[in-house]
Motif scaffolding. Structure first.
Motif, PDB file in Angstrom:
ATOM      1  N   GLY A  37       0.813  -1.396  -0.257  1.00  0.00           N
ATOM      2  CA  GLY A  37       0.058  -0.263  -0.130  1.00  0.00           C
ATOM      3  C   GLY A  37       1.041   1.184  -0.401  1.00  0.00           C
ATOM      4  N   THR A  38      -0.064   2.079   0.738  1.00  0.00           N
ATOM      5  CA  THR A  38       1.261   3.363   0.331  1.00  0.00           C
ATOM      6  C   THR A  38       1.278   3.910   1.279  1.00  0.00           C
ATOM      7  N   TRP A  39       2.817   4.347   1.919  1.00  0.00           N
ATOM      8  CA  TRP A  39       3.233   5.789   2.888  1.00  0.00           C
ATOM      9  C   TRP A  39       3.764   6.644   2.844  1.00  0.00           C
ATOM     10  N   TYR A  40       3.453   7.200   3.942  1.00  0.00           N
ATOM     11  CA  TYR A  40       3.868   8.713   3.586  1.00  0.00           C
ATOM     12  C   TYR A  40       4.855   8.554   5.136  1.00  0.00           C
ATOM     13  N   PHE A  41       5.724   9.567   4.661  1.00  0.00           N
ATOM     14  CA  PHE A  41       7.408   9.862   5.192  1.00  0.00           C
ATOM     15  C   PHE A  41       7.725  10.970   5.793  1.00  0.00           C
ATOM     16  N   ALA A  42       8.401  11.997   6.722  1.00  0.00           N
ATOM     17  CA  ALA A  42       8.711  12.788   7.182  1.00  0.00           C
ATOM     18  C   ALA A  42       9.500  13.132   8.114  1.00  0.00           C
ATOM     19  N   ALA A  43      10.053  13.902   7.935  1.00  0.00           N
ATOM     20  CA  ALA A  43      11.382  13.843   8.786  1.00  0.00           C
ATOM     21  C   ALA A  43      12.008  15.086   9.939  1.00  0.00           C
ATOM     22  N   THR A  44      12.037  14.733  10.951  1.00  0.00           N
ATOM     23  CA  THR A  44      12.834  16.533  11.644  1.00  0.00           C
ATOM     24  C   THR A  44      14.138  16.308  12.551  1.00  0.00           C
ATOM     25  N   ALA A  45      14.684  17.400  12.620  1.00  0.00           N
ATOM     26  CA  ALA A  45      15.644  17.244  12.762  1.00  0.00           C
ATOM     27  C   ALA A  45      15.923  17.766  14.378  1.00  0.00           C
ATOM     28  N   TYR A  46      16.875  17.618  15.747  1.00  0.00           N
ATOM     29  CA  TYR A  46      16.990  18.065  17.262  1.00  0.00           C
ATOM     30  C   TYR A  46      18.081  18.844  16.829  1.00  0.00           C
ATOM     31  N   ASP A  47      18.302  19.304  18.702  1.00  0.00           N
ATOM     32  CA  ASP A  47      19.632  19.496  18.888  1.00  0.00           C
ATOM     33  C   ASP A  47      20.030  19.079  20.159  1.00  0.00           C
ATOM     34  N   SER A  48      20.851  19.638  20.817  1.00  0.00           N
ATOM     35  CA  SER A  48      21.371  18.283  22.162  1.00  0.00           C
ATOM     36  C   SER A  48      20.099  19.321  23.029  1.00  0.00           C
ATOM     37  N   GLY A  49      19.815  20.212  22.659  1.00  0.00           N
ATOM     38  CA  GLY A  49      18.358  20.252  23.952  1.00  0.00           C
ATOM     39  C   GLY A  49      17.262  20.602  24.129  1.00  0.00           C
ATOM     40  N   GLY A  50      16.859  19.479  22.446  1.00  0.00           N
ATOM     41  CA  GLY A  50      15.538  18.814  23.189  1.00  0.00           C
ATOM     42  C   GLY A  50      15.345  19.621  21.333  1.00  0.00           C
ATOM     43  N   ILE A  51      15.089  21.377  21.032  1.00  0.00           N
ATOM     44  CA  ILE A  51      14.650  22.701  20.283  1.00  0.00           C
ATOM     45  C   ILE A  51      14.912  21.090  19.074  1.00  0.00           C
ATOM     46  N   GLU A  52      13.366  21.521  18.667  1.00  0.00           N
ATOM     47  CA  GLU A  52      12.950  20.790  17.059  1.00  0.00           C
ATOM     48  C   GLU A  52      12.478  21.022  16.151  1.00  0.00           C
ATOM     49  N   SER A  53      12.915  20.416  15.154  1.00  0.00           N
ATOM     50  CA  SER A  53      12.672  21.610  13.117  1.00  0.00           C
ATOM     51  C   SER A  53      11.376  21.055  13.355  1.00  0.00           C
ATOM     52  N   VAL A  54      10.391  21.913  12.483  1.00  0.00           N
ATOM     53  CA  VAL A  54       9.433  21.501  12.241  1.00  0.00           C
ATOM     54  C   VAL A  54      10.109  20.444  10.699  1.00  0.00           C
ATOM     55  N   PHE A  55       8.599  20.142  10.461  1.00  0.00           N
ATOM     56  CA  PHE A  55       8.595  18.688   9.520  1.00  0.00           C
ATOM     57  C   PHE A  55       8.952  18.949   8.616  1.00  0.00           C
ATOM     58  N   THR A  56       9.820  18.210   7.386  1.00  0.00           N
ATOM     59  CA  THR A  56      10.319  18.370   6.574  1.00  0.00           C
ATOM     60  C   THR A  56       9.701  18.419   4.905  1.00  0.00           C
ATOM     61  N   ASP A  57       9.852  18.545   4.098  1.00  0.00           N
ATOM     62  CA  ASP A  57       8.200  18.089   2.742  1.00  0.00           C
ATOM     63  C   ASP A  57       7.473  16.812   2.952  1.00  0.00           C
ATOM     64  N   GLU A  58       6.948  16.331   2.844  1.00  0.00           N
ATOM     65  CA  GLU A  58       6.450  14.652   2.881  1.00  0.00           C
ATOM     66  C   GLU A  58       6.639  13.994   1.553  1.00  0.00           C
ATOM     67  N   VAL A  59       7.268  12.901   1.767  1.00  0.00           N
ATOM     68  CA  VAL A  59       7.265  12.103   0.775  1.00  0.00           C
ATOM     69  C   VAL A  59       6.693  10.745   0.660  1.00  0.00           C
ATOM     70  N   SER A  60       5.955  10.353  -0.326  1.00  0.00           N
ATOM     71  CA  SER A  60       5.582   8.545  -0.270  1.00  0.00           C
ATOM     72  C   SER A  60       5.539   7.610  -0.868  1.00  0.00           C
ATOM     73  N   THR A  61       5.615   6.520  -0.962  1.00  0.00           N
ATOM     74  CA  THR A  61       5.928   5.419  -1.655  1.00  0.00           C
ATOM     75  C   THR A  61       4.416   4.557  -1.991  1.00  0.00           C
ATOM     76  N   ASP A  62       4.428   3.437  -3.101  1.00  0.00           N
ATOM     77  CA  ASP A  62       3.735   2.704  -3.043  1.00  0.00           C
ATOM     78  C   ASP A  62       4.740   0.907  -2.515  1.00  0.00           C
ATOM     79  N   VAL A  63       4.428   0.528  -1.945  1.00  0.00           N
ATOM     80  CA  VAL A  63       4.758  -0.747  -1.605  1.00  0.00           C
ATOM     81  C   VAL A  63       4.543  -2.142  -1.917  1.00  0.00           C
ATOM     82  N   PRO A  64       4.537  -2.637  -2.983  1.00  0.00           N
ATOM     83  CA  PRO A  64       4.156  -3.681  -4.014  1.00  0.00           C
ATOM     84  C   PRO A  64       2.718  -5.078  -3.184  1.00  0.00           C
TER      85      PRO A  64
END
Length: 230
Positions: free
Chosen positions: A203-230
């Motif tokens: 089926g179709t899966w959707y992915f996004a990611a964030t980065a964070y620093d040593s103080g726990g400050i986290e970025s917003v999400f990346t642009d979402e990407v998706s793919t179809d798994v057979p």
């Protein structure tokens, strides 16, 4: 509060789609029992016959739906009547039928399964002509598990342009619905720049990611990407 620049510095892309097969053992079904089925345990009586028959399923599980990745399933059970049980047979609504070995205590051979639900009906008949049926549903699932490789470029600056010197890690979020992520993977190593997400159903899966620093400050999400798994 400062955040990482996501669009330019933590862009995440799908690089490779890998499928890993998980075939059956060939030594009989590996069946996982789940929800109680609507399988019936009915008794039919021929005209003029006072006898009744009951059919029980003893293996792999009694009275439940079953799921397996295997190409076939073996069912076992018992049949009882006030008369002699003369035959027990099976039929799959997806194709195939046959006789069991034994009657009062019966066992099928390997019943071939098609992908999806297979409605298998067991029919017993006694010497008075009375018949009874019991139906179980065996769901053959795909034996393939999908894997997706995600890769990204580590951020080097914060959103205000200042150098990022304490990057601590990443979080991958993913799920079956766009912008709705049910699963999370934390990578507490800033030097990692790719990750294989495995165990994905078709089926179709959707992915996004964030980065964070040593103080726990986290970025917003990346642009979402998706793919179809057979």
């Amino acid at each position: 509060m400062k955040y990482y620049t996501v669009t330019h510095y933590v862009l995440i892309t799908i690089c490779t789609l890998i499928l890993s097969a998980c075939s059956g053992s060939g030594s009989g079904p590996q069946v996982e029992t789940n929800n109680v089925a609507a399988a019936d345990d009915s008794t039919g009586t021929a005209d003029g016959s006072p006898g009744t028959i009951s059919i029980s399923l003893t293996s792999p599980a009694s009275g439940e739906n079953m799921e397996t990745p295997d190409e076939s399933v073996i069912l076992e059970g018992t049949a009882e009547s006030s008369y002699e049980i003369v035959s027990v047979s099976w039929a799959n609504d997806r194709g195939g039928e046959g006789e069991t070995s034994g009657t009062d205590s019966w066992k099928t051979g390997g019943i071939p399964l098609e992908m999806g639900d297979n409605s298998i009906t067991i029919t017993a008949e006694d010497s008075a002509g009375t018949t009874a049926t019991r139906t179980v549903v065996v769901n053959r699932e795909s034996g393939d598990a999908g894997s997706v490789t995600l890769a990204w470029k580590a951020p080097s600056n914060r959103a205000d342009g200042s150098p990022l010197t304490d990057l601590a890690g990443y979080r991958i979020q993913y799920g079956r619905l766009s912008e709705t992520y049910d699963y999370e993977i934390e990578i507490d190593n800033p030097t990692v720049d790719s990750y294989v997400v495995d165990g994905l159903d078709s089926g179709t899966w959707y992915f996004a990611a964030t980065a964070y620093d040593s103080g726990g400050i986290e970025s917003v999400f990346t642009d979402e990407v998706s793919t179809d798994v057979p």
